[in-house]
Write an enzyme that holds these catalytic residues in place. Structure first.
Site, PDB file in Angstrom:
ATOM      1  N   SER A  88      37.989  42.484  37.447  1.00 31.22           N
ATOM      2  CA  SER A  88      38.529  42.318  38.796  1.00 31.22           C
ATOM      3  C   SER A  88      37.405  41.920  39.738  1.00 31.22           C
ATOM      4  CB  SER A  88      39.160  43.627  39.283  1.00 31.22           C
ATOM      5  OG  SER A  88      38.167  44.551  39.688  1.00 31.22           O
ATOM      6  N   ASP A  89      37.754  41.360  40.894  1.00 22.39           N
ATOM      7  CA  ASP A  89      36.753  41.229  41.940  1.00 22.39           C
ATOM      8  C   ASP A  89      36.623  42.583  42.625  1.00 22.39           C
ATOM      9  OD1 ASP A  89      34.846  40.143  43.640  1.00 22.39           O
ATOM     10  OD2 ASP A  89      36.001  38.312  43.988  1.00 22.39           O
ATOM     11  N   TRP A  90      35.613  42.728  43.450  1.00 24.17           N
ATOM     12  CA  TRP A  90      35.275  44.014  44.063  1.00 24.17           C
ATOM     13  C   TRP A  90      36.491  44.614  44.782  1.00 24.17           C
ATOM     14  CZ3 TRP A  90      30.113  46.191  44.735  1.00 24.17           C
ATOM     15  CH2 TRP A  90      30.095  47.338  45.533  1.00 24.17           C
ATOM     16  N   GLY A  91      36.979  45.731  44.234  1.00 23.45           N
ATOM     17  CA  GLY A  91      38.064  46.455  44.888  1.00 23.45           C
ATOM     18  C   GLY A  91      39.412  45.786  44.863  1.00 23.45           C
TER      19      GLY A  91
END
Length: 765
Positions: free
Chosen positions: A296-299
């Site tokens: 995933s991308d950050w968060g």
């Protein structure tokens, strides 16, 4: 060799088996795949559900690693998770000492001794910085781009990093979007070629040495098509655009063997990409048979709650895992909720097993089970970071990235002696801005400034004055700059210097931190008071060389109309000033070509060369108002895709086709004569475009389908040839598949997308 029966085999024996030497390479052979798969399966049988979920968890660095262990708060929890084997990867940890300390906890204190992956945003270099990726794309030099990525990989790996979150392969048509600086521009074909070059540079042919790292194709998918060019905004594109424009660089990345993918923040078809089973399970892991890790991308997992797609973070974990997202970057939702979701029957453990296998397999390929400290050699770190070979490599890349936009009356190159040169602009003496955005491993104040570069030509009289600041400091958020919109106190000194000069070199544009993630703009002009400064200097001295520093296409119509020489010098990295000076003085003949269209003003954006005709297409001499146009501006761009001048002059002639038609088992050779009619040796990027005149879905007015860089001596001519076959003209058709359709075509060859010569041909199935 068979899978071990754990009822009769100790954990220790299995761990000895899985640690046995495996060829550390990007696995291609069936036998190598079988060996690693068996080791992965054996290890998986030893793992509890919690340990499996731990491998899917990626934490950001959370404490002063070589200091005392954290005792409270989130840092203490992360530390305990690490010791329990509940962490599969770390990011933003750098330096051999810190990486070794964390790896030691993972492999010596956890039950199963599984090593960590260490990720970092090595976007265009680690400590020694190359040009921003958009600038590198302007070189159209695939070997140079590959070498740039190789330098970045070697330097990053020396400090313990084994995974970069690059390349960004998003096709970008909207210059308002800050992250255009991170990609290869507006074209799928060029973007695909550059994606492959960068992946090959980062990963190499194998991981036998500790000089190569995992690459990551991002952001999957559609991120750059954010509405209004606004960061993280909604994306709404057709299936045709998705397949024919957005997907090709990602598919090329899979074919090139990229080992990881990253999700995008945006939604697509109303579903956040992190929760899209269409993107992850159908397309990527299904149709394309991608075997690596999806992170995933950050968060972005927990952000599905903000999107209104997940009810809460537990629901977000359920959606993400079922959709095919393997690793959670800094959302914590897998660690907090996946075990309960399995017990409740909402997530099948088989899906978790598949994700864990992908992660373990990559760790085996890197050789981390055989040697967890492979990237932890302090002597190698000291010898490698910042070495002279890297500086020479990024200087070469920087020179090749520069684009000459205008050179009336051959104002450039500058004479090397006997001239008074006034250098004006705060950016000319800035040693941080040239590093650009996304250079988080580099130190401020380490770039060669334009002033320093020009000072290496001492036979001219050089005077520097700032004129005006571009920015007046930084905000607290991610070092975003505050623009100077009022202070013109330096104008008077700049004007005085210009009056006394034979030539004025003005370095204007965007500060390096005005571009990148979260830095969208609604204006594409020179920020702050710089345009006023340019016009004020022009009033007293018209012999101006405008050097642009920027991370996106700018709208500079006044400069194009009035300034005799304009050089697009982007943010060129550590060796920026040396590269610019060598081009300005003619020690390097510029050969760059624009990878993105430059608009006349922001109202034209998004603007790109491979647009489609409408029912009332653009006309040169319209007979009425009812046609596709603006009432207050030309349709044409300021500078088209593929545009770039040289100190040489190249003439195109004698376009020939080997035949006028071909079928699916056949091909056509198309050739053109290119002559250097200038006075100096130069390089030219010869570009081939094709138009499919009638299709089952509408087709662009032209598409790049080939290019070749050639070097010609003065007066030299060369025949340049391209092959057109079935694959060249394939696209995603109304039949929902990639195929070539029979019909009539045009081929265009020229120096850019707007200046070409053309011929016709036919294709039949």
């Amino acid at each position: 060799m068979k899978i071990f029966n754990l009822s009769t085999l100790s954990i220790a024996t299995v761990l000895i088996f899985i640690g046995c030497s495996t060829s550390n390479r990007i696995v291609t052979s069936k036998s190598e795949t079988i060996v690693i798969d068996r080791k992965v399966d054996s290890l998986l049988q030893l793992m509890t559900l919690d340990e499996k979920i731990g491998q899917l968890n990626q934490y950001n660095g959370f404490w002063e690693i070589t200091g005392p262990a954290p005792k409270d708060g989130q840092a203490a929890k992360k530390y305990e998770d690490l010791k329990k084997g509940l962490v599969g990867s770390m990011l933003n940890v750098k330096g051999v000492k810190d990486v070794r300390a964390l790896q030691k906890i993972a492999v010596e204190q956890t039950r199963l001794h599984i090593p960590l992956l260490f990720g970092f945003d090595v976007i265009h270099g680690y400590k020694t910085i190359s040009p921003i990726p958009l600038a590198e794309a302007a070189s159209w030099d695939l070997e140079a781009i590959k070498n740039s990525a190789s330098i970045a990989a070697e330097e990053a790996s020396a400090v313990g990093i084994n995974w970069t979150f690059a390349p960004m392969v998003d096709v970008s048509r909207d210059a308002r979007w800050g992250r255009v600086m991170e990609g290869a521009g507006e074209d799928s074909y060029l973007g695909s070629k550059i994606a492959v070059a960068r992946i090959q540079g980062f990963q190499g042919e194998n991981f036998n040495s500790n000089k190569k790292i995992l690459a990551c194709a991002k952001h999957f998918a559609g991120y750059a098509f954010a509405e209004s060019g606004k960061e993280y905004s909604t994306v709404d594109v057709s299936e045709e655009t998705l397949q024919n424009v957005i997907f090709p660089p990602f598919k090329a990345s899979v074919d090139a063997g990229v080992r990881t993918f990253m999700n995008s923040f945006n939604e697509l078809n109303g579903i956040p990409a992190t929760g899209s089973s269409y993107l992850q399970r159908k397309i990527l892991k299904g149709d394309w048979q991608f075997k690596g890790i999806v992170v995933s991308d950050w968060g972005s997992m927990k952000e599905m709650v903000n999107h209104g797609y997940a009810k809460d973070e537990k629901n977000a974990a359920e959606i993400a895992m079922n959709a095919g997202s393997d690793m959670d970057m800094e959302s914590y939702v897998y660690l907090d909720h996946l075990a309960a979701l399995v017990k409740e029957g909402k997530v099948k453990e088989a899906l978790i097993d598949d994700a864990v296998k992908r992660i373990l397999k990559v760790k085996f390929e890197l050789g981390l089970f055989e040697n967890p400290y492979k990237y932890c050699d302090e002597k190698h770190e000291k010898e490698t970071v910042g070495k002279e070979e890297f500086h020479q490599g990024v200087l070469d890349m920087a020179k090749k990235s520069i684009v000459l936009l205008k050179n009336d009356n051959s104002l450039l190159p500058l004479k090397k002696s006997g001239q008074k040169i006034a250098l004006i602009g705060a950016l000319a003496n800035d040693k941080t801005s040239p590093l650009g955005s996304w250079r988080i491993g580099a130190d401020d104040n380490t770039a060669v400034s334009v002033l320093e570069g020009l000072q290496k030509y001492p036979q001219n009289q050089l005077t520097y004055t700032k004129g005006a600041d571009v920015n007046i400091g930084r905000t607290e958020f991610m070092f975003e700059t505050k623009i100077n919109t009022t202070d013109k106190s330096g104008f008077e000194q700049a004007i005085a210097a210009a009056k006394l000069a034979d030539v004025v070199v003005m370095v204007l544009g965007e500060h390096g931190l005005q571009t990148g993630e979260g830095r969208s703009r609604t204006n594409l002009d020179l920020p702050g008071v710089q345009q006023e400064l340019l016009e004020a200097v022009f009033k007293v001295n018209k012999n101006i060389v405008l050097v642009l520093n920027n991370g996106r296409p700018l709208a500079i119509p006044w400069a194009d109309e009035n300034i005799p020489a304009i050089v697009e010098a982007w943010h060129l990295g550590t060796q920026s000033g040396n590269a610019i000076a060598q081009v300005l003085y003619g020690d390097y003949n510029p050969s760059g070509k624009l990878p993105m269209t430059f608009p006349r003003n922001v109202g034209q954006v998004p603007i790109y060369y491979n647009y489609k005709n409408t029912g009332r297409p653009t006309m040169n001499e319209p007979e009425s108002v009812f046609w596709s146009h603006y009432g207050d501006q030309k349709n044409t761009p300021l500078y088209p895709f593929g545009y770039g001048l040289s100190y040489s002059k190249f003439d195109y002639s004698n376009l020939q086709l080997s035949k006028k038609s071909f079928s699916k088992e056949d091909q056509i050779q198309v050739s053109v004569m290119v002559k250097n009619s200038g006075k100096v040796t130069g390089k030219e990027v010869v570009q081939m475009y094709i138009r499919d005149l009638v299709g089952s879905i509408t087709r662009p007015v032209k598409e790049l389908k080939g290019f070749e860089m050639i070097e010609l001596q003065p007066g030299e001519s060369k025949k340049v040839s391209f092959t057109i076959d079935k694959k060249t003209i394939e696209f995603f058709t109304a039949n929902q598949k990639w195929e070539a359709e029979a019909g009539d075509f045009k081929v265009f060859i020229g120096t850019n997308s707007a200046q070409t010569i053309e011929a016709d041909f036919q294709y039949s199935n």
